[in-house]
Design a protein around this motif. Structure first.
Motif, mmCIF file in Angstrom:
data_model
loop_
_atom_site.group_PDB
_atom_site.id
_atom_site.type_symbol
_atom_site.label_atom_id
_atom_site.label_comp_id
_atom_site.label_asym_id
_atom_site.label_seq_id
_atom_site.Cartn_x
_atom_site.Cartn_y
_atom_site.Cartn_z
ATOM 1 N N ILE A 1 -40.000 -47.254 12.954
ATOM 2 C CA ILE A 1 -41.065 -46.445 13.553
ATOM 3 C C ILE A 1 -42.160 -46.202 12.522
ATOM 4 O O ILE A 1 -43.352 -46.359 12.804
ATOM 5 C CB ILE A 1 -40.516 -45.105 14.061
ATOM 6 C CG1 ILE A 1 -39.325 -45.322 15.006
ATOM 7 C CG2 ILE A 1 -41.608 -44.299 14.754
ATOM 8 C CD1 ILE A 1 -39.651 -46.137 16.222
ATOM 9 N N ALA A 2 -41.751 -45.832 11.296
ATOM 10 C CA ALA A 2 -42.729 -45.598 10.236
ATOM 11 C C ALA A 2 -43.493 -46.865 9.895
ATOM 12 O O ALA A 2 -44.713 -46.837 9.673
ATOM 13 C CB ALA A 2 -42.011 -45.060 8.993
ATOM 14 N N SER B 1 -44.265 -49.247 11.826
ATOM 15 C CA SER B 1 -45.210 -49.574 12.893
ATOM 16 C C SER B 1 -46.425 -48.647 12.876
ATOM 17 O O SER B 1 -47.563 -49.100 12.984
ATOM 18 C CB SER B 1 -44.508 -49.490 14.256
ATOM 19 O OG SER B 1 -43.428 -50.404 14.319
ATOM 20 N N THR B 2 -46.193 -47.339 12.732
ATOM 21 C CA THR B 2 -47.298 -46.376 12.828
ATOM 22 C C THR B 2 -48.176 -46.358 11.586
ATOM 23 O O THR B 2 -49.350 -45.996 11.663
ATOM 24 C CB THR B 2 -46.749 -44.959 13.085
ATOM 25 O OG1 THR B 2 -45.856 -44.587 12.021
ATOM 26 C CG2 THR B 2 -45.990 -44.902 14.405
ATOM 27 N N SER C 1 -51.947 -48.496 10.838
ATOM 28 C CA SER C 1 -53.326 -48.073 11.121
ATOM 29 C C SER C 1 -53.919 -47.263 9.973
ATOM 30 O O SER C 1 -55.097 -46.885 10.032
ATOM 31 C CB SER C 1 -53.357 -47.246 12.407
ATOM 32 O OG SER C 1 -52.588 -46.065 12.259
ATOM 33 N N LYS C 2 -53.125 -47.000 8.943
ATOM 34 C CA LYS C 2 -53.577 -46.156 7.839
ATOM 35 C C LYS C 2 -53.627 -46.892 6.504
ATOM 36 O O LYS C 2 -54.520 -46.656 5.690
ATOM 37 C CB LYS C 2 -52.649 -44.937 7.712
ATOM 38 C CG LYS C 2 -52.483 -44.154 9.013
ATOM 39 C CD LYS C 2 -51.354 -43.161 8.933
ATOM 40 C CE LYS C 2 -51.091 -42.501 10.285
ATOM 41 N NZ LYS C 2 -49.920 -41.586 10.248
ATOM 42 N N GLU D 1 -45.105 -41.235 6.739
ATOM 43 C CA GLU D 1 -44.440 -42.535 6.803
ATOM 44 C C GLU D 1 -43.929 -42.971 5.435
ATOM 45 O O GLU D 1 -42.822 -43.499 5.304
ATOM 46 C CB GLU D 1 -45.387 -43.593 7.367
ATOM 47 C CG GLU D 1 -45.676 -43.455 8.842
ATOM 48 C CD GLU D 1 -46.963 -42.677 9.114
ATOM 49 O OE1 GLU D 1 -47.378 -41.886 8.219
ATOM 50 O OE2 GLU D 1 -47.536 -42.845 10.205
ATOM 51 N N LEU E 1 -41.233 -42.315 20.511
ATOM 52 C CA LEU E 1 -42.406 -42.978 21.101
ATOM 53 C C LEU E 1 -42.358 -43.039 22.615
ATOM 54 O O LEU E 1 -43.305 -43.519 23.245
ATOM 55 C CB LEU E 1 -42.537 -44.400 20.545
ATOM 56 C CG LEU E 1 -42.635 -44.523 19.011
ATOM 57 C CD1 LEU E 1 -42.715 -45.985 18.604
ATOM 58 C CD2 LEU E 1 -43.828 -43.730 18.485
#
Length: 327
Positions: free
Chosen positions: A34-35, A37-38, A41-42, A238, A285
């Motif tokens: 999960i980390a 994937s998210t 964007s950063k 993350e 999610l």
């Protein structure tokens, strides 16, 4: 009796305890997906992988110092063949092994880049194919043949992952990167147990692997991606999970577990990362599994149980299980 400077921290761990530790490692790694994937964007892939492992090494530093320090002392005489080189030469060889496995750990970068150009489904499935590769790597490197149950368990794990992810929707460059990651990860899993057993210092092994991986990936990230402090702070949650929990903690559990179970067995158990990742995706999610996904989860856990339970059916007269790896 261990040599001076050797800390044998896992001498009494049973194979059952070791496999349960590997299963708990898979649970933690499932959450890390999960980390992974998210965070995309950063931070860029190189920056994320590098900072993750540097943070993991930093978190482990006080524990490594307590375990015996940052330098490798005398190593186990019984961990090498009778014709082993002098102790100093063996230490240099082991440090080189840690550096190589650290580079293998950096191969997570292929998975991160794969997520940029392909679906999570495809990349996760192809990465999981390391389960198939580990038994062959162990035969190639160490002439170590797995228990017979590993072969059907590997097949079950692959079928279960296929059902869980829905199979490959298409094949592209991102999918190829996931497969390359699987090759490197297979070698990492194969080398972890022997490295820990040769030193008796699991935290030391993991620390140097994380440090090498972190330095290499961060150096590339600083040049290629030039991350800003604001981006790093934004990705702090993350990085904290991936670096401290999934990195320092889970890799330490991996090292402890693999020092007392065969690498091929551990690879099958680690395949439980996929259903655990699906569970976290559902909880965090809001994703949902269809019937095939639930069937895949069941098949993977059946493979994990088979690897642990079947050897119990052919125990030796002394009560020790055939195939048990002594520390």
């Amino acid at each position: 009796m261990p040599e001076a400077g050797f800390v044998h921290t896992t001498s009494r761990m049973s194979r059952l305890a070791a496999n349960l530790l590997c299963l708990f490692t898979a649970l933690i790694w499932g959450g890390a997906f999960i980390a992974q994937s998210t965070v995309m964007s950063k931070l860029g892939p190189w920056s994320f992988v590098g900072l993750r492992f540097l943070l993991g090494a930093l978190a482990m530093l006080p524990f490594v110092m307590r375990e015996g320090g940052l330098l490798l002392g005398p190593v186990r005489a019984d961990a090498a063949e009778p014709s082993a080189a002098p102790n100093a030469g063996r230490r240099r060889g082991l440090m080189l092994t840690f550096a190589v496995t650290g580079v293998f750990l950096t191969a997570q970068i292929f998975q991160q880049f794969g997520l940029l150009t392909s679906s999570v489904t495809n990349v996760s499935f192809l990465t999981t194919l390391y389960v198939v590769m580990v038994p062959f790597v162990m035969i190639l490197l160490f002439r170590q043949w797995p228990d017979w149950i590993v072969w059907p368990a590997v097949l079950l794990a692959v079928i279960g992952t296929w059902l869980l992810t829905g199979g490959l929707s298409h094949v592209g460059i991102g999918d190829l990167l996931g497969l390359i990651c699987a090759v490197f990860w297979a070698f990492h899993v194969a080398l972890m147990g022997p490295a820990v057993n040769a030193t008796g210092r699991p935290l030391f092994v993991v620390f140097w692997q994380c440090l090498v991986s972190g330095v290499v990936a961060t150096a590339v990230g600083l040049v290629a991606e030039q991350p800003t402090l604001a981006a790093v702070l934004q990705a702090a949650p993350e990085l904290a999970y991936a670096g401290i929990v999934s990195g320092a903690l889970a890799f330490s559990f991996q090292a402890l577990g693999q020092s007392h179970t065969r690498a091929a067995d551990a690879a099958v158990i680690f395949s439980a990362e996929a259903p655990f990742a699906s569970l976290f995706a559902a909880l965090i999610l809001g994703e949902r599994l269809d019937g095939g996904g639930w069937l895949g989860c069941g098949i993977i856990f059946a493979a994990v149980l088979a690897v642990q339970l079947v050897p119990l059916l052919h125990s030796t007269p002394s009560g020790r299980m055939a195939g048990t790896v002594e520390g």
